[in-house]
Scaffold this active site. Structure first.
Site, PDB file in Angstrom:
ATOM      1  N   CYS D  51     -16.547  35.674 -54.731  1.00 33.07           N
ATOM      2  CA  CYS D  51     -15.626  36.693 -54.647  1.00 33.07           C
ATOM      3  C   CYS D  51     -14.828  36.861 -55.489  1.00 33.07           C
ATOM      4  O   CYS D  51     -14.002  38.675 -54.766  1.00 33.07           O
ATOM      5  CB  CYS D  51     -14.930  35.854 -53.622  1.00 33.07           C
ATOM      6  SG  CYS D  51     -13.262  36.299 -52.639  1.00 33.07           S
ATOM      7  N   GLN D  52     -14.861  37.066 -56.467  1.00 28.98           N
ATOM      8  CA  GLN D  52     -13.948  37.296 -57.929  1.00 28.98           C
ATOM      9  C   GLN D  52     -14.690  38.542 -58.510  1.00 28.98           C
ATOM     10  O   GLN D  52     -14.249  39.310 -58.863  1.00 28.98           O
ATOM     11  CB  GLN D  52     -13.604  36.702 -58.463  1.00 28.98           C
ATOM     12  CG  GLN D  52     -12.429  35.441 -57.444  1.00 28.98           C
ATOM     13  CD  GLN D  52     -11.024  36.373 -57.432  1.00 28.98           C
ATOM     14  OE1 GLN D  52     -10.704  36.812 -58.242  1.00 28.98           O
ATOM     15  NE2 GLN D  52     -10.499  35.471 -56.579  1.00 28.98           N
TER      16      GLN D  52
END
Ligand code: PLP
Ligand code: PLP
Lengths: 396, 141, 396, 141
Positions: D51-52
């Site tokens: 996600c990051q």
């Protein structure tokens, strides 16, 4: 018989006899403490970020999933989807798995509205593509007729309750599942009324889907569980779209995560799910042996005492019941009984119990239902019986 | 303020009972006393649906007053219906609409005023006000 | 500047600076007390029965609905539907109102995934029947282009966010609504990020639907609000089927209750809804005048301090923002900043903020987002800026 | 137990820092030191999504040992990736599969072992074990 009331702060404030746990149960202190712990120590959104607070919340949330898996003995953690409740879980499966995949649906006659209306919304209608399993006089499922139905309509979807919320009848889930599979059908079991009373092992039962609500098993409101065999969940389309269920989003094309996250769009009831874990632990700590023993003692005693009352009509003579008993008094409206018991500080339910088709079939428009669980006692049943007799006397 | 006075009177009657069960004995008596509604009104068209019990209500206007007659399949509800009728029947539209239904809270009978969505008595009360509104030609029903 | 931290028990346990309220906010004591009150004093199911306990719970629940109506100045209590959150509310409208009724959909480029994916699940696709409103350089909506879109596609459904969750941009909802109606279109506004910062009056805005989540406005998790004009809600089909949303059920035919109950199938998040009432009261007690003043002071100060940092890129120069600010540091990954701030006890969000299309459009794959609310202070911003400068120094 | 020893060694190194920020300075240094992955591996086929941040991972087998090389677009993640590689690369399938991934908890870096579903480092760790499993012919990936 051990008294469990001390575990439930509710009974510090309310001295009424609570016989309506089939509607919603009281919550042990551990659950309330856990809710508070989340809100005051690591209140953050889950599954989104890299910060410690959010990771703590995410860890607690995912631990609840693993605790649930273990609780019902599912094969994989990924087979546990959190929903708003039983109702949402059934709607999800009806809309995203069954609709367009199954031509025929088979239900029992004792289903709760939550296991009828979702199917109707998805195009199932009696006489066309929805078939009802006939039942025996004692309200148990007629297995032979069920088998005939399956033979006639293989490749059906079967959706039946584990325990009837109106009559306590326990359905033979293993046999129902075995027969469903034999005729290439898929089965969902509504465990809303079973899970607080019966040790459920989804692997052993071999059901395809199993659903239940936290609030009926000492957990918080607004949390439910959808268990599904992974390969089936993986064939299930997303139900709601939103944050944290996606893999990649563009306006042209969006790809989704695998189960269970595919089905948990948007911010979930984080506090509720985390608190739910403690409800499971509470049940595990007491153990189903003790729970079943306790519940059965109550239900048998209540049954025998109720039978002594003239003009009282029980709906079934079956011994194969748990959780709740329904009855009527000849010539007296169930609602009148309910009001007079309420005034005598006994909380129970009267009405159709969201099971109108069953009520109509039995030719009544409601009943008085008492439901029991771990914090109830034999003494309470004695008080209830006295109050009931007084109410009948006033109304005759 | 005839309605207000009637409510006061009934509320005085009810407050004579120290014991809540005695109060309900009285309500049950009122239930027995309520005249049965003519069977021709016991149809779906006159039915006020409730989750718990059904109420059938017939409302009509005569000489500038509104009249109500009703019945139920539950005895305590009949008693409550009896109370509602004795409060609202033979009043003018204005008298009814000028008496907010919350006045009934004085009776201390939460069977009548509850937040429940499917309570027969509650629905009957709503119908009474709707009927009064319709006779006023109002739209705020 | 008044310090509101004392109202929030969270800050008794956690000394970190919490700049992630746009993800979920902390909860005031009054909300937690109310949850406890329900669970320990009148824990019962709602809308079902005749017993006092259930009536008390139902009354509290329905009071929450009336409190919500008053809060956003809706015309009727029946226009307030409780959902699981913003995400569910949008899914409900997409599936039960828009789908099959509208041929074209118009979205802005700044939408959260929860206002994109539900539409895709219901058959809307860019380039076919989904149109994106172009935006200006400062990320504000290009109203002229919007008008052209509407002219070209009248009778559309428009769904736009009130405040962008990734950039704080406030959209001109009144104008967007006026234009939508002018071209016979219907509009939903996603108020998830607005409701904690802007005094929303749905009657004055004249929006058709307005949705938001309790957990982002000091309320419990698992509760959302769908406001809809009654006549539109009344045309909306049931979304989920189950208990307490029905009028009558048989296997052949079922009839449904009117809004809002038609949309609240099954046991709701009762504790959550009742607790939510206290969140609204908390906001009302402080008053939006003070909230807006407080929030604006924080955001302006943060903006001016951030601008002093070399190599820091703000995404918009607009003054028309609230709630949150996004930025990036040239040559440094947003995640690295997030980790180092977290280690310095500053909780904020990095990543795509569930707004991938906006991120892709701006050519970035994420940002650092700080979000503020009533319990934050100017001093916290000073500490944050120092920590940020330290992080940049370590990563350069 | 080579993996266990390597983890112990790194965990000892990390524990030298009293100050968590110094620890991250060290990790950032490891990030700088990680050799860049050949651009031909920086494609979707080798990408481990997070996600990051993204991680690209190339894994291969040579003389009965598994080797890993990886890269990321975030510096701290590069540091963590460097740590993972120094732990797992040039080990046998058996060595890897006999060391549960939870051993890494000893490092006290919750960036590596988290409940998060979309963490690049975490996903890389999973891929390492999957790769080891695939080489064993196991199915429990
Ligand atoms: C603008 C916007 N819309 C919708 C949502 C989704 O809200 P929820 O996750 O509470 O359903 C969010 C929350 O992240 C948001 O910021
Ligand atoms: C058998 C059965 N199924 C489904 C439900 C619906 O559960 P919930 O209201 O928690 O969604 C109930 C609860 O009343 C039930 O008893």
């Amino acid at each position: 018989m051990k008294n469990y009331k001390n575990d439930f702060p509710f009974f510090e404030n309310v001295s009424d006899i609570y016989f309506d746990s089939a509607a919603t149960s009281q919550k042990p202190k551990a659950v309330l403490d856990k809710l508070k712990e989340y809100y005051t120590s690591y209140c953050a959104n889950t599954h989104r970020g890299s910060h410690d607070l959010g990771n703590r919340a995410t860890r607690e949330y995912e631990e609840a999933r693993e605790t649930t898996r273990e609780f019902i003995n599912a094969q994989q953690t990924e087979e546990i989807v959190f929903t708003k409740g039983t109702t949402e879980a059934i709607n999800l499966i009806a809309s995203s798995f069954v609709s367009q995949r199954f031509k025929t649906l088979i239900l029992s006659r004792l289903e709760h509205h939550s296991n009828i209306v979702p199917w109707q919304l998805n195009g199932f209608k009696e006489g066309e593509n929805l078939f009802i399993i006939p039942m025996n006089d004692d309200l148990s499922i007629n297995l032979k007729a069920y088998k005939e139905l399956l033979k006639e309509h293989p490749n059906s979807f079967v959706s039946v309750t584990h325990v009837s919320n109106a009559f306590g009848i326990i359905n033979p889930v293993r046999e129902l599942t075995y027969l469903a599979h034999k005729y290439d059908s898929t089965i969902l079991v509504d465990g809303a009324q079973a899970i607080a009373h019966i040790d459920v092992d989804v692997k052993e039962l071999n059901v395809d889907f199993y659903v239940f609500s936290a609030h009926k098993m000492f957990g918080p409101t607004g949390v439910g569980v959808l268990y599904g065999k992974y390969e089936l969940l993986n064939q299930t389309k997303p139900y709601q779209g939103g944050g944290t269920m996606i893999d990649d989003v563009s306006f042209e094309k969006t790809t989704y995560l695998n189960p269970p996250h595919r089905f948990e769009a948007g911010t979930q009831n984080i506090a509720g799910v985390i608190g739910f874990k403690e409800a499971i632990k509470y049940i595990n700590d007491i153990g189903y042996n003790e729970i079943v023993r306790h519940d059965m003692q109550l239900i048998r005693y209540a049954n025998s005492e109720l039978k002594k009352i003239d003009s009282l009509r029980l709906f079934t003579d079956s011994d194969n019941i748990c959780g709740n008993i329904s009855f009527n008094i000849d010539g007296i409206h169930h609602n009148d009984i309910g009001v007079l018991l309420d005034k005598q500080h006994i909380t129970l339910r009267t009405g159709h119990h969201c099971a109108l088709p069953a009520m109509k079939y039995l030719g009544v428009d409601g009943s008085v239902r008492v439901s029991f669980t771990i914090y109830n006692t034999i003494e309470e049943i004695d008080i209830f019986i006295k109050a009931l007799i007084r109410a009948i006397g006033m109304l005759k | 303020m005839i309605i207000r006075e009637r409510i006061k009177e009934i509320s005085n009657n009810l407050s004579l009972f120290d014991d809540v069960m005695q109060k309900y004995e009285y309500i049950i008596e009122l239930g027995h006393e309520l005249p049965s509604l003519d069977n021709k009104y016991k149809t779906d068209a006159y039915r006020v649906k409730g989750c718990q019990s059904n109420v059938w209500l017939n409302a009509y206007e005569k000489e500038d007053k509104l009249f109500f007659e009703a019945d139920s399949d539950a005895l305590i509800v009949r008693g409550l219906v009896n109370i509602l009728i004795s409060i609202y029947s033979s009043n003018s539209v204005g008298e009814i609409l000028n008496s907010p239904s919350t006045l009934l809270e004085e009776l201390g009978l939460n069977e009548i005023i509850t937040a429940g969505r499917q309570n027969g008595v509650n629905s009957m009360l709503k119908r009474i006000y709707q009927f009064a509104h319709s006779k006023k030609g109002g739209i705020n029903v």
